[in-house]
Design an enzyme around this catalytic site. Structure first.
Site, mmCIF file in Angstrom:
data_model
loop_
_atom_site.group_PDB
_atom_site.id
_atom_site.type_symbol
_atom_site.label_atom_id
_atom_site.label_comp_id
_atom_site.label_asym_id
_atom_site.label_seq_id
_atom_site.Cartn_x
_atom_site.Cartn_y
_atom_site.Cartn_z
ATOM 1 N N ASN A 224 1.544 3.267 -2.332
ATOM 2 C CA ASN A 224 1.254 4.258 -3.362
ATOM 3 C C ASN A 224 0.366 5.394 -2.871
ATOM 4 O O ASN A 224 0.113 6.344 -3.614
ATOM 5 C CB ASN A 224 0.582 3.589 -4.570
ATOM 6 C CG ASN A 224 -0.689 2.852 -4.197
ATOM 7 O OD1 ASN A 224 -0.601 1.761 -3.639
ATOM 8 N ND2 ASN A 224 -1.850 3.422 -4.480
ATOM 9 N N GLY B 186 0.826 -1.204 0.000
ATOM 10 C CA GLY B 186 0.000 0.000 0.000
ATOM 11 C C GLY B 186 0.855 1.247 0.000
ATOM 12 O O GLY B 186 0.447 2.292 0.526
ATOM 13 N N GLY C 29 -1.659 7.452 0.936
ATOM 14 C CA GLY C 29 -1.956 7.506 2.358
ATOM 15 C C GLY C 29 -0.756 7.297 3.252
ATOM 16 O O GLY C 29 0.338 7.815 3.008
ATOM 17 N N ILE C 30 -0.962 6.520 4.310
ATOM 18 C CA ILE C 30 0.091 6.283 5.292
ATOM 19 C C ILE C 30 1.294 5.600 4.653
ATOM 20 O O ILE C 30 2.445 5.911 4.983
ATOM 21 C CB ILE C 30 -0.467 5.426 6.446
ATOM 22 C CG1 ILE C 30 -1.534 6.215 7.215
ATOM 23 C CG2 ILE C 30 0.646 4.996 7.404
ATOM 24 C CD1 ILE C 30 -2.283 5.395 8.245
ATOM 25 N N GLY C 31 1.048 4.681 3.728
ATOM 26 C CA GLY C 31 2.144 3.985 3.075
ATOM 27 C C GLY C 31 3.056 4.924 2.319
ATOM 28 O O GLY C 31 4.292 4.815 2.400
ATOM 29 N N TYR D 23 -13.795 -5.470 9.494
ATOM 30 C CA TYR D 23 -12.580 -4.667 9.625
ATOM 31 C C TYR D 23 -11.933 -4.884 10.990
ATOM 32 O O TYR D 23 -10.713 -5.066 11.092
ATOM 33 C CB TYR D 23 -12.924 -3.191 9.425
ATOM 34 C CG TYR D 23 -11.722 -2.269 9.514
ATOM 35 C CD1 TYR D 23 -10.715 -2.326 8.551
ATOM 36 C CD2 TYR D 23 -11.593 -1.349 10.548
ATOM 37 C CE1 TYR D 23 -9.613 -1.490 8.619
ATOM 38 C CE2 TYR D 23 -10.505 -0.507 10.624
ATOM 39 C CZ TYR D 23 -9.522 -0.581 9.662
ATOM 40 O OH TYR D 23 -8.421 0.245 9.748
#
Length: 311
Positions: free
Chosen positions: A26, A24, A28-30, A178
């Site tokens: 690409n 991930g 947000g947090i990543g 989730y």
């Protein structure tokens, strides 16, 4: 675990010679994690589903740090064949010093399944990462001081996160699925820490607090569309700040394997990273063994921690 008051990413050490792989990566947090690690000298491998978005993310990292070394890896955690292909590429050619299990989905309004018939949220957030870690493990073992950092969430503490109906076959609630996936992230990481206790591996799990990222995109009802922008302004921090626990876990000399780390601010939504309270029973070795066995069975991927590391 010893902590440092008022820690910020500026306190990270020089990471020259270290390679970080971020699922991930690409957005947000990543992406914020990748930017910070690259700024401190790490080579970053950005993993995600879209080759085009990965290319844009790599450009964004290099725009912030022109000398940054970046690579991309197409990886769809909801497709075990994609997981196998991506992991094999890395396992055969790389040394991974920092493995950050960051990608995830949430709030899917109805029960959906992955390419392999697994419930989508748990299948992506936990089982996809479990299968990827298991198959990329030779690259991790080549590192002299590897760390595996898995991103969980405060939702892991919710009662609806019990793992007795892991695939939500009896009933499905979007946030329940989730919560299960995020509890599974913690239970898995603590079991990994126990199983690697005599090795150089440090396995850590974090929660990022609250931040407005791409995870919220699946809210489709009218209330979600109304509340999310308000929550973003009043309650949620930035993706940059939400990356701090991951960065601290990946680089701090003060962390110990098996630690659960989150932000120290009010309601643990943002702020300096510090030890966080585990969900009740998440550190139970029996639950860890059950989840590990179920994960191997559901994915069909055995996790051999002694897998060879020679190139």
């Amino acid at each position: 675990m010893t902590t440092v008051n008022h820690w910020t990413p500026d306190d990270m050490p020089d990471l020259t010679g270290r390679t970080a792989l971020i699922t991930g990566g690409n957005s947000g947090i990543g992406l914020e994690t990748a930017r910070a690690l690259a700024r401190h000298g790490a080579r970053v491998i950005l993993a995600g589903r879209s080759r085009a978005k990965l290319g844009q993310a790599a450009e964004a990292v290099r725009a912030a740090t022109p000398e940054a070394r970046t690579d991309t890896l197409v990886l769809d955690l909801s497709d075990l064949s994609s997981v196998r292909d991506a992991a094999t590429r890395i396992a055969e050619t790389e040394t991974v010093d920092l493995l950050l299990n960051n990608a995830g989905v949430m709030n899917l309004p109805e029960r959906r399944t992955t390419h392999d018939g697994l419930e989508m949220t748990v299948g992506t957030n936990h089982l996809g990462h479990f299968a990827f870690d298991a198959q990329v493990w030779p690259a991790v073992r080549r590192s002299s001081a590897p760390r595996v950092v898995t991103v969980s969430a405060i939702a892991a503490r919710w009662p609806m996160g019990r793992l007795d109906d892991l695939m939500s076959e009896k009933s499905y609630r979007a946030m329940g699925a989730y919560a299960k996936s995020k509890r599974a992230n913690i239970v898995y990481t603590l079991e990994l820490a126990r199983r690697t206790a005599s090795s150089p591996v440090k396995a850590l799990v974090v929660h990022p607090g609250s931040a407005m990222t791409g995870l919220q995109q699946h809210g489709t009802d009218t209330l979600s569309r109304m509340v999310t922008p308000i929550a973003a302004r009043l309650l949620m921090g930035s993706a940059e700040g939400a990356a701090w626990p991951s960065l601290y876990a990946a680089t701090s000399p003060y962390v110990q394997s098996g630690a659960f780390i989150g932000p120290a601010g009010r309601d643990q939504t943002s702020g300096t990273p510090k030890p966080a309270k585990l969900p009740t029973g998440a550190d139970d070795p029996a639950e860890g063994r059950r989840l590990w066995a179920a994960s191997e069975q559901l994915t069909g991927v055995p996790f051999d921690l002694e897998a060879g590391a020679a190139l």
